[in-house]
Design an enzyme around this catalytic site. Structure first.
Site: not given
Length: 239
Positions: A11-13, A24, A28, A56-58, A60, A122, A179
């Site tokens: 979070d926070g990009n 923005r 990213h 995330s799905t959100e 979009w 990994l 997070r």
């Protein structure tokens, strides 16, 4: 004590970029570059599994221009990840509902997963078009189909069986969730899998989250008493 599996909400990009007077998408881009840094640092610390919330799905619901840029960035990252995975022996797996991604994108995912399937370093899971509620609904839909075909009986259903239908089947649950950027919510991420995980929240935005920050998170995890959910050394008190 080093966690076996760490999950991170990247979070926070965008806010990081805005604070620097940049668009923005710059945030990213820099966030994507940080994935390799943290992946290597995690493995060097002894972490075996790393699961990253990339899209995330959100997501979009964001402006179309930002979504398009994110998709292009993720696609480019996965292509470059072929070299990174080979160099660092990283086994890559993409989780989420991939049906909404275009065919070329899905092919690139399949190529990466196949090429890295035998690597012993990994285990990196990247969540793309992922939402935990969506994941559980898809799992239940498949379970119903198997039940209708006679391949699944109601009495066979337990936690282990249900988990086998999730995107993370075969992957141990996270020991630690991190997070970045100050928010303190799960945002529909690994809701089933995080049932017994420790949580760590930092105000540091993802592009600035470095090896030192990861070590702080791991140290905080190590200080927890996993049997009772308290800080090691605390005296027992009745509440």
């Amino acid at each position: 004590m080093i966690p076996n599996h760490v999950a991170i909400i990247l979070d926070g990009n965008g806010r990081w970029a805005k604070a620097k007077g940049m668009p923005r998408n710059y945030g990213h881009t820099m966030g994507a570059k940080n994935v390799e840094v943290i992946s290597k640092a995690a493995y060097d610390m002894g972490i075996r599994y790393l699961t990253l919330y990339a899209f995330s799905t959100e997501n979009w619901n964001r402006p179309k221009s930002e979504v398009s840029a994110l998709m292009a960035l993720l696609d480019s990252y996965l292509k470059n990840c072929l070299k990174t995975a080979k160099k660092n022996h990283i086994r890559v797996r993409v989780i989420g509902d991939l049906s909404r991604l275009d065919e070329k994108f899905r092919q690139n995912i399949q190529t990466l997963e196949a090429a890295s399937a035998d690597y012993d370093g990994l285990r990196l899971q990247i969540a793309i078009n992922y939402g935990s509620r969506d994941e559980m609904i898809r799992a239940m839909q498949q379970m119903l189909k198997d039940h209708e075909k006679g391949n699944l009986k109601a009495e066979e259903l337990n936690e282990e069986k249900f988990a086998s239908y999730l995107d993370t089947a075969g992957i141990p649950d996270p020991d630690l969730l991190i997070r970045t950027s100050g928010e303190q919510r799960l945002s529909n991420y690994l809701l089933w899998q995080l049932a017994y995980s420790e949580f760590y929240f930092t105000k540091t935005p993802w592009p600035d989250f470095n090896e030192s920050e990861l070590k702080q998170a791991v140290d905080a995890y190590s200080a927890r008493d996993r049997r009772y959910g308290k800080i090691k050394g605390e005296e027992d008190t009745d509440v």
